[in-house]
Design a protein around this motif. Structure first.
Motif, PDB file in Angstrom:
ATOM      1  N   UNK A   1       0.839  -1.210   0.000  1.00 24.12           N
ATOM      2  CA  UNK A   1       0.000   0.000   0.000  1.00 24.12           C
ATOM      3  C   UNK A   1       0.871   1.257   0.000  1.00 24.12           C
ATOM      4  N   UNK A   2       1.959   1.202   0.755  1.00 24.66           N
ATOM      5  CA  UNK A   2       2.886   2.345   0.788  1.00 24.66           C
ATOM      6  C   UNK A   2       3.511   2.544  -0.606  1.00 24.66           C
ATOM      7  N   UNK A   3       3.879   1.439  -1.245  1.00 22.11           N
ATOM      8  CA  UNK A   3       4.466   1.521  -2.592  1.00 22.11           C
ATOM      9  C   UNK A   3       3.472   2.101  -3.589  1.00 22.11           C
ATOM     10  N   UNK A   4       2.218   1.690  -3.462  1.00 23.53           N
ATOM     11  CA  UNK A   4       1.187   2.186  -4.378  1.00 23.53           C
ATOM     12  C   UNK A   4       1.022   3.699  -4.260  1.00 23.53           C
ATOM     13  N   UNK A   5       1.002   4.221  -3.024  1.00 26.47           N
ATOM     14  CA  UNK A   5       0.847   5.665  -2.820  1.00 26.47           C
ATOM     15  C   UNK A   5       2.035   6.441  -3.382  1.00 26.47           C
ATOM     16  N   UNK A   6       3.221   5.908  -3.166  1.00 20.87           N
ATOM     17  CA  UNK A   6       4.411   6.595  -3.676  1.00 20.87           C
ATOM     18  C   UNK A   6       4.441   6.562  -5.200  1.00 20.87           C
ATOM     19  N   UNK A   7       4.029   5.436  -5.779  1.00 22.37           N
ATOM     20  CA  UNK A   7       3.974   5.358  -7.246  1.00 22.37           C
ATOM     21  C   UNK A   7       2.981   6.351  -7.827  1.00 22.37           C
TER      22      UNK A   7
END
Length: 648
Positions: A20-26
């Motif tokens: 989820x953190x990766x998705x937001x940063x992407x």
């Protein structure tokens, strides 16, 4: 708040997973496309490429071979995204012209996305279409030569999205929208749709070849002498009678101009009131006055003295008048300055004069093609013309709304040269290849064409292939007319296959075996001469065409034996091109030192490493990438673990 500050805060958030953190940063890092924003959802055919490498396998039962000296056209059966990946190895930056006719996304079952039709009720249908097209055009961009041209047929449903999409992808080229009338009208929602569009992506200094319907055709160099844009008030010196000898049909003489009549006091009324007097003609002649084909008064293009001089030089032509509303019995034509320059330079050949008249007779005169008009209204471009041709070829309706061959022929005529390489990866019924064959036959060209289509409802096998087979071999149409084949062409049929994307030794050897057919396409060498040099082997293949040859060595333990063959090939070859030698290697090294004694006449390449390199910039990543972990974060985690161990 800037982007880095926001990313730092997301990294510190509690209660969310790493994914989820990766998705937001992407989301934050994602750049908007030029003028457009859409959801870049992964397609199933794209997901397949995460674990497999696409290759091609020839179906030799469908080969049509007419001669070694003829162009080798290729039909690929398979998904176009997979095929575009393969072509990045065989044809990177090679295509001169790419024409495609992608789904119009009408909502009427013409666009399939992830194995499902996208209908009008789908609120994301435009977003899906953009994601679909962006991937394919991006892959096609790397196939285009430096001065290459793309032409895309499209309907009103997506033309407003396609133009900025192309402008974003091809920022060094111009993007121009051409309107084509494709029907007599299709009423819908209170509007009558008559048109479709062609988006041209070309260099800014694009210089098109002449189009048939807009220049470039054979015609008489003479043009009408009347000039309708001026009248007797504006140019009275160009209003005068021309006298034609009724016996010879030649120029007898010229009467006084309106300007001379005013100057000499013969005429004193308003210029606009001057009436043409046909009775001025001397006996045995008739008078001609400047009148348009619609019967309106105008002026002659030449003043009297210039007309007389041009008549003597043969630059004036007189013929019977065919206009029913023009009272003149004859019409007069002249040669413009541009034509006279062509005569003087020798570009336009004079072959004689008319009987007992000075009027010149010329050889073939081709018009200089104009730039491509942005509105095309020829009836031969109507969609029904494409349907009619297929019905004549197959005796039933095999495919709805194929593009008319005249339309595609004009696109290729304007954009291609005689030796151009052409690609269509939305090939449908194969109109682009059909048009290429006819264009080659028309101008003696040697264009090569590669087309790609899937086999949905057996279209590739039963329609596309069968159509091209009939065009090359000849066929009898529904009118029982025998249509001659365009026999100076070869056709090769390939299907998409896959090998594992892993790089184990076993996988590398499997990819190398498939590489032979890819290399035949890449080198345009399809004549297998292996048996002339080796018998009963499985370690080498040798192919050639009329100008070059290449060797594929599958076993790196057989280099010494291959050198003996290379020496024989070098003695027997008729041209000075280097022999391409592709050798299997578990790494990047092509065994240069081992081939030292023949290096002067070979070019070495290691396989399958060359294929991996060609694919690496176009294939999707094997796995979705998570947030890159920074070095200081790794060190911090290690310190925490050490502290925990100490406490224990």
């Amino acid at each position: 708040m800037n982007k880095q500050d926001l990313i730092s805060k997301i990294k510190q958030l509690d209660g969310i997973s790493q994914d989820e953190r990766a998705y937001l940063i992407n989301l934050i890092n994602t750049k908007k496309e030029y003028g457009l924003v859409w959801e870049d959802k992964i397609e199933k055919v794209e997901e397949e490429l995460r674990i497999k490498l696409p290759v091609l396998k020839e179906d030799k039962s469908k080969t049509i071979f007419k001669g070694r000296e003829f162009p080798n056209h290729i039909l690929i059966e398979g998904d176009n995204l997979h095929s575009l990946m393969v072509l990045n190895f065989t044809h990177e930056k090679k295509f001169d012209v790419i024409y495609i006719d992608p789904p119009y996304n009408t909502g009427n079952k013409d666009f399939i996305y992830n194995d499902q039709y996208v209908d009008k009720e789908d609120g994301y249908r435009h977003s899906k279409w953009l994601a679909f097209m962006h991937k394919r055009l991006k892959a096609a961009k790397s196939l285009l030569s430096e001065n290459g041209i793309i032409a895309i047929s499209i309907g009103y449903q997506e033309v407003h999205n396609l133009v900025p999409l192309c402008e974003g992808l091809f920022q060094s080229k111009q993007v121009v929208c051409v309107t084509v009338q494709t029907s007599g009208g299709k009423p819908s929602g209170g509007f009558n749709y008559l048109q479709e569009y062609i988006i041209f992506v070309t260099p800014y200094d694009f210089n098109p070849n002449p189009l048939k319907f807009s220049g470039g055709t054979s015609r008489s160099p003479f043009e009408g002498l009347t000039l309708s844009t001026f009248d007797k008030i504006q140019r009275p010196n160009q209003v005068y009678p021309i006298f034609i000898d009724k016996k010879t049909g030649g120029l007898y003489g010229i009467g006084k101009s309106l300007a001379s009549r005013v100057k000499e006091g013969i005429y004193n009324d308003e210029l606009s009131s001057f009436k043409y007097d046909y009775s001025e003609a001397p006996e045995g002649t008739v008078a001609l006055w400047p009148i348009t084909s619609k019967g309106k008064d105008c002026v002659w293009r030449l003043i009297p003295s210039r007309l007389l001089k041009d008549w003597e030089k043969g630059y004036i032509k007189i013929s019977l008048n065919v206009s029913s509303v023009n009272p003149n019995q004859y019409s007069v034509q002249y040669l413009p300055e541009g034509v006279i320059k062509k005569i003087k330079s020798g570009d336009l050949i004079v072959v004689g004069t008319e009987n007992e008249l000075p009027t010149l007779i010329f050889g073939e005169n081709k018009t200089v093609g104009s730039d491509i008009p942005t509105i095309w209204t020829e009836k031969s471009f109507f969609t029904t013309k494409g349907s009619t041709l297929l019905k004549e070829m197959f005796k039933d309706e095999k495919f709805p709304y194929p593009k008319p061959i005249d339309l595609i022929s004009e696109i290729l005529r304007a954009t291609s040269k005689k030796n151009s390489l052409i690609l269509d990866f939305f090939a449908g019924t194969g109109t682009t290849l059909h048009a290429t064959l006819e264009l080659n036959d028309e101008d003696g060209g040697n264009r090569q064409c590669i087309i790609v289509t899937n086999n949905e409802n057996n279209i590739c096998e039963e329609v596309t292939y069968e159509r091209i087979k009939r065009v090359i071999n000849g066929y009898v149409n529904t009118k029982n007319e025998e249509i001659d084949g365009l026999k100076s062409n070869n056709l090769l049929y390939y299907k998409n296959e896959f090998v594992s994307r892993n790089k184990s030794l076993k996988d590398k050897k499997e990819l190398t075996k498939f590489a032979t057919e890819l290399l035949c396409i890449k080198e345009d060498c399809f004549i297998n001469i292996t048996d002339e040099y080796v018998s009963k082997n499985s370690w080498i293949s040798i192919y050639k065409n009329s100008t070059k040859q290449f060797i594929m060595i599958y076993d790196d333990m057989m280099i010494e034996e291959s050198i003996v063959i290379i020496k024989k090939l070098n003695i027997n070859k008729k041209n000075q091109n280097l022999i391409k030698v592709y050798v299997f290697s578990n790494g990047q090294y092509p065994y240069t030192e081992d081939f030292e004694e023949v290096l002067n006449y070979i070019t070495l390449c290691a396989l399958p490493d060359a294929i991996y390199k060609a694919y690496q910039n176009v294939l999707p990543k094997k796995k979705r990438e998570l947030i890159p972990v920074l070095d200081d974060e790794i060190l911090g985690e290690k310190e925490n673990l050490l502290n925990q161990e100490t406490l224990k």
